[in-house]
Write an enzyme that holds these catalytic residues in place. Structure first.
Site, PDB file in Angstrom:
ATOM      1  N   ARG A  29      43.385  33.149  38.474  1.00 42.50           N
ATOM      2  CA  ARG A  29      43.985  33.461  37.163  1.00 42.50           C
ATOM      3  C   ARG A  29      44.661  32.251  36.534  1.00 42.50           C
ATOM      4  O   ARG A  29      45.691  32.393  35.870  1.00 42.50           O
ATOM      5  CB  ARG A  29      45.006  34.594  37.280  1.00 42.50           C
ATOM      6  CG  ARG A  29      44.435  35.934  37.653  1.00 42.50           C
ATOM      7  CD  ARG A  29      43.928  36.666  36.423  1.00 42.50           C
ATOM      8  NE  ARG A  29      43.471  37.997  36.755  1.00 42.50           N
ATOM      9  CZ  ARG A  29      44.195  39.104  36.555  1.00 42.50           C
ATOM     10  NH1 ARG A  29      45.376  39.017  36.009  1.00 42.50           N
ATOM     11  NH2 ARG A  29      43.708  40.270  36.896  1.00 42.50           N
ATOM     12  N   ARG A  33      48.375  34.342  30.798  1.00 37.63           N
ATOM     13  CA  ARG A  33      49.544  34.523  29.941  1.00 37.63           C
ATOM     14  C   ARG A  33      50.716  33.593  30.217  1.00 37.63           C
ATOM     15  O   ARG A  33      51.619  33.483  29.412  1.00 37.63           O
ATOM     16  CB  ARG A  33      50.023  35.983  30.030  1.00 37.63           C
ATOM     17  CG  ARG A  33      49.128  36.931  29.286  1.00 37.63           C
ATOM     18  CD  ARG A  33      49.392  38.354  29.683  1.00 37.63           C
ATOM     19  NE  ARG A  33      49.074  38.542  31.093  1.00 37.63           N
ATOM     20  CZ  ARG A  33      49.029  39.713  31.707  1.00 37.63           C
ATOM     21  NH1 ARG A  33      49.320  40.812  31.051  1.00 37.63           N
ATOM     22  NH2 ARG A  33      48.710  39.786  32.983  1.00 37.63           N
ATOM     23  N   ARG A  42      44.896  34.410  22.582  1.00 42.77           N
ATOM     24  CA  ARG A  42      44.861  35.858  22.819  1.00 42.77           C
ATOM     25  C   ARG A  42      45.307  36.629  21.572  1.00 42.77           C
ATOM     26  O   ARG A  42      44.777  37.699  21.258  1.00 42.77           O
ATOM     27  CB  ARG A  42      45.759  36.175  24.016  1.00 42.77           C
ATOM     28  CG  ARG A  42      45.919  37.623  24.375  1.00 42.77           C
ATOM     29  CD  ARG A  42      44.648  38.213  24.939  1.00 42.77           C
ATOM     30  NE  ARG A  42      44.823  39.631  25.192  1.00 42.77           N
ATOM     31  CZ  ARG A  42      44.770  40.573  24.250  1.00 42.77           C
ATOM     32  NH1 ARG A  42      44.519  40.240  23.007  1.00 42.77           N
ATOM     33  NH2 ARG A  42      44.941  41.842  24.573  1.00 42.77           N
ATOM     34  N   ASP A  79      36.253  38.987  33.191  1.00 41.01           N
ATOM     35  CA  ASP A  79      36.971  39.938  34.033  1.00 41.01           C
ATOM     36  C   ASP A  79      35.973  40.670  34.917  1.00 41.01           C
ATOM     37  O   ASP A  79      34.815  40.855  34.529  1.00 41.01           O
ATOM     38  CB  ASP A  79      37.757  40.943  33.191  1.00 41.01           C
ATOM     39  CG  ASP A  79      38.809  41.641  34.042  1.00 41.01           C
ATOM     40  OD1 ASP A  79      39.916  41.085  34.189  1.00 41.01           O
ATOM     41  OD2 ASP A  79      38.514  42.706  34.597  1.00 41.01           O
ATOM     42  N   TYR A 155      38.041  50.915  40.430  1.00 43.85           N
ATOM     43  CA  TYR A 155      38.452  51.033  39.021  1.00 43.85           C
ATOM     44  C   TYR A 155      37.592  52.057  38.282  1.00 43.85           C
ATOM     45  O   TYR A 155      38.080  52.801  37.429  1.00 43.85           O
ATOM     46  CB  TYR A 155      38.375  49.667  38.323  1.00 43.85           C
ATOM     47  CG  TYR A 155      39.504  48.757  38.740  1.00 43.85           C
ATOM     48  CD1 TYR A 155      40.753  48.840  38.120  1.00 43.85           C
ATOM     49  CD2 TYR A 155      39.346  47.837  39.774  1.00 43.85           C
ATOM     50  CE1 TYR A 155      41.805  48.019  38.512  1.00 43.85           C
ATOM     51  CE2 TYR A 155      40.391  47.016  40.178  1.00 43.85           C
ATOM     52  CZ  TYR A 155      41.619  47.117  39.547  1.00 43.85           C
ATOM     53  OH  TYR A 155      42.664  46.317  39.944  1.00 43.85           O
TER      54      TYR A 155
HETATM   55  O1  CP3 Z   1      41.544  32.349  35.246  1.00 41.68           O
HETATM   56  C1  CP3 Z   1      40.855  33.161  35.920  1.00 41.68           C
HETATM   57  O2  CP3 Z   1      41.101  33.400  37.127  1.00 41.68           O
HETATM   58  C2  CP3 Z   1      39.636  33.805  35.294  1.00 41.68           C
HETATM   59  C3  CP3 Z   1      39.814  35.069  34.674  1.00 41.68           C
HETATM   60  C4  CP3 Z   1      40.051  36.354  35.444  1.00 41.68           C
HETATM   61  C5  CP3 Z   1      40.703  37.459  34.834  1.00 41.68           C
HETATM   62  N1  CP3 Z   1      40.629  38.524  35.677  1.00 41.68           N
HETATM   63  C6  CP3 Z   1      41.322  37.429  33.483  1.00 41.68           C
HETATM   64  C7  CP3 Z   1      42.297  38.475  33.123  1.00 41.68           C
HETATM   65  C8  CP3 Z   1      39.647  36.767  36.730  1.00 41.68           C
HETATM   66  C9  CP3 Z   1      38.966  35.984  37.835  1.00 41.68           C
HETATM   67  C10 CP3 Z   1      40.006  38.151  36.852  1.00 41.68           C
HETATM   68  C11 CP3 Z   1      39.701  38.968  38.054  1.00 41.68           C
HETATM   69  C12 CP3 Z   1      40.207  40.342  38.127  1.00 41.68           C
HETATM   70  N2  CP3 Z   1      40.366  41.251  37.113  1.00 41.68           N
HETATM   71  C13 CP3 Z   1      40.525  41.017  39.354  1.00 41.68           C
HETATM   72  C14 CP3 Z   1      40.398  40.406  40.738  1.00 41.68           C
HETATM   73  C15 CP3 Z   1      41.552  39.568  41.105  1.00 41.68           C
HETATM   74  C16 CP3 Z   1      42.857  40.312  41.265  1.00 41.68           C
HETATM   75  O3  CP3 Z   1      43.759  40.023  40.443  1.00 41.68           O
HETATM   76  O4  CP3 Z   1      42.973  41.131  42.185  1.00 41.68           O
HETATM   77  C17 CP3 Z   1      40.937  42.318  39.033  1.00 41.68           C
HETATM   78  C18 CP3 Z   1      41.385  43.383  40.010  1.00 41.68           C
HETATM   79  C19 CP3 Z   1      40.824  42.470  37.620  1.00 41.68           C
HETATM   80  C20 CP3 Z   1      41.091  43.694  36.803  1.00 41.68           C
HETATM   81  C21 CP3 Z   1      42.159  43.469  35.817  1.00 41.68           C
HETATM   82  N3  CP3 Z   1      42.034  42.707  34.675  1.00 41.68           N
HETATM   83  C22 CP3 Z   1      43.470  44.000  35.818  1.00 41.68           C
HETATM   84  C23 CP3 Z   1      44.027  44.901  36.907  1.00 41.68           C
HETATM   85  C24 CP3 Z   1      44.115  43.528  34.669  1.00 41.68           C
HETATM   86  C25 CP3 Z   1      45.486  43.926  34.195  1.00 41.68           C
HETATM   87  C26 CP3 Z   1      46.563  43.270  34.942  1.00 41.68           C
HETATM   88  C27 CP3 Z   1      47.086  42.100  34.176  1.00 41.68           C
HETATM   89  O5  CP3 Z   1      47.281  41.040  34.780  1.00 41.68           O
HETATM   90  O6  CP3 Z   1      47.334  42.292  32.963  1.00 41.68           O
HETATM   91  C28 CP3 Z   1      43.214  42.683  33.985  1.00 41.68           C
HETATM   92  C29 CP3 Z   1      43.469  41.949  32.725  1.00 41.68           C
HETATM   93  C30 CP3 Z   1      43.264  40.466  32.757  1.00 41.68           C
HETATM   94  N4  CP3 Z   1      42.184  39.817  33.321  1.00 41.68           N
HETATM   95  C31 CP3 Z   1      44.122  39.501  32.161  1.00 41.68           C
HETATM   96  C32 CP3 Z   1      43.522  38.237  32.379  1.00 41.68           C
HETATM   97  C33 CP3 Z   1      44.013  36.899  31.909  1.00 41.68           C
HETATM   98  C34 CP3 Z   1      45.401  39.791  31.378  1.00 41.68           C
HETATM   99  C35 CP3 Z   1      45.113  40.498  30.080  1.00 41.68           C
HETATM  100  C36 CP3 Z   1      45.501  39.741  28.838  1.00 41.68           C
HETATM  101  O7  CP3 Z   1      45.604  38.520  28.818  1.00 41.68           O
HETATM  102  O8  CP3 Z   1      45.662  40.425  27.803  1.00 41.68           O
END
Ligand code: CP3
Length: 348
Positions: A29, A33, A42, A79, A155
């Site tokens: 990640r 943010r 964003r 994602d 999910y």
């Molecule tokens: O920089 C990176 O690593 C690449 C982008 C990336 C995202 N999600 C962007 C994201 C990667 C590799 C993921 C993987 C992901 N997504 C996982 C596996 C890793 C982990 O964290 O366990 C999972 C379970 C998800 C599902 C997911 N996506 C959730 C549960 C959420 C909400 C939680 C949160 O942090 O808000 C997301 C949203 C998400 N994916 C965001 C980002 C940057 C935040 C949303 C936003 O910016 O509005």
């Protein structure tokens, strides 16, 4: 598009089993943010999925952390839930609440998912990869990724994140044959997705199994190891050389079996794994991890001490420095700079 592999990449060296000190570092990640420039981009789109579906913006946020920090890899901005979306499930990201999906509750809902639209739905990700690879320095590889079938299925069935994955575990216990259909569909679509990411320019892959830790031994074998092994097999049948990192978060002692049986090239370790244990795994394959993301929020001497201990125990064998889970939004940027300096052996 033809792929020219980064020749002098410290990440790819580690993934091929060569120790190199200082070790490569990237952060799960790393685009997100905690960066003001991410929040700005964003803010230009209505939804998180729109960001993933707009190649110009997704490429921009992929590159942002590399402008600030000398990270050794980029990871494509997307994602893991893009796959359920591509299969026709309703997926939304609700501000402050995380992902919300229309839950897949039975065989009928699973039969309603289909692969006919996936190529079109996933095309923006491949386009993002092409843009990123064209902009990256030649020695910095781009990592492609997907969620592991089990984690994505959690999910899809739960309709979002959940503490114990109770609904999906019950589904799998009560109707193993139907759940198997869902897993098989995810294996096939994820394999296509990973292969196409590499064809677009990714030089390594990671499979995120964030909820691997919720399964008991037999189910871990059935829903985590077996589908991941099949996924790796399908990708490697087309791309024998592509390095794949598996990240079975929370697998504990089962990580050893996962590493042995799935044919992954490196294993990502979560924060709970003792470094001494990772050192043992390193006899088997390169390891990645596992700094506590909260320690990166805290900073200070505690961060310095822990980073030192990780480097000392793991740094002489094939190792990739990373967090044990994704970077947190409240992480101060100067702590990330500090971490990079510590890992690269610079005084700051
Ligand atoms: O920089 C990176 O690593 C690449 C982008 C990336 C995202 N999600 C962007 C994201 C990667 C590799 C993921 C993987 C992901 N997504 C996982 C596996 C890793 C982990 O964290 O366990 C999972 C379970 C998800 C599902 C997911 N996506 C959730 C549960 C959420 C909400 C939680 C949160 O942090 O808000 C997301 C949203 C998400 N994916 C965001 C980002 C940057 C935040 C949303 C936003 O910016 O509005």
């Amino acid at each position: 598009m033809s792929r020219t592999l980064p020749l002098d990449s410290s990440l790819l060296k580690a993934l091929s089993g060569q120790p190199n000190f200082p070790p490569p570092i990237w952060l799960m990640r790393q685009a997100g943010r905690y960066l003001p420039e991410y929040r700005e981009v964003r803010g230009k789109v209505a939804s998180f999925l729109d960001l993933c579906r707009t190649p110009g913006l997704a490429a921009e946020v992929t590159l942002q952390p590399l402008r600030r920090f000398d990270l050794d890899a980029a990871i494509v901005f997307s994602d893991i839930l893009i796959i359920p979306y591509a299969l026709g499930q309703k997926v939304e990201f609700v501000e402050g609440e995380g992902p919300k999906l229309e839950p897949v509750k039975d065989g009928k809902a699973i039969a309603g998912l289909n692969k006919s639209n996936t190529a079109k739905a996933l095309a923006p990700v491949y386009e993002t990869i092409e843009l990123v690879v064209a902009a990256l320095p030649k020695n910095v590889p781009l990592i492609g990724f997907c969620g592991a079938p089990w984690t994505v299925a959690t999910y899809m069935v739960e309709g979002g994140g959940s503490k114990e994955q109770a609904a999906v575990r019950l589904f799998a216990y009560r109707d193993q044959a139907t759940f198997q259909h869902l897993i098989d569909l995810l294996v096939e679509s994820s394999a296509d997705y990973l292969v196409n990411q590499v064809k677009a320019g990714a030089s390594a892959l990671q499979i995120f199994d964030s909820w691997a830790g919720s399964l008991p031994e037999d189910e871990f074998e059935r829903w985590c190891i077996t589908p991941t092994k099949r996924l790796v097999e399908l990708v490697k049948a087309e791309l024998p050389e592509i390095p794949i990192i598996g990240f079975p978060r929370g697998a504990g002692v089962l990580a050893e079996r996962y590493a042995r049986e799935t044919d992954i090239d490196a294993i990502g370790c979560d924060t709970s794994m003792p470094v001494g244990w990772m050192r043992r795994l390193q006899e088997q394959l390169p390891v990645q991890g596992n700094l506590d993301p909260l320690l990166l929020v805290a900073g200070g001497e505690a961060l310095d001490v822990r980073v030192g201990a990780i480097l000392e125990t793991l740094g002489q064998q094939p190792f990739i420095f990373n967090l044990g889970h994704g970077i947190l939004p409240e992480t101060p940027i100067e702590h990330v700079t500090r971490l990079l300096n510590l890992v690269k052996g610079r005084s700051s």
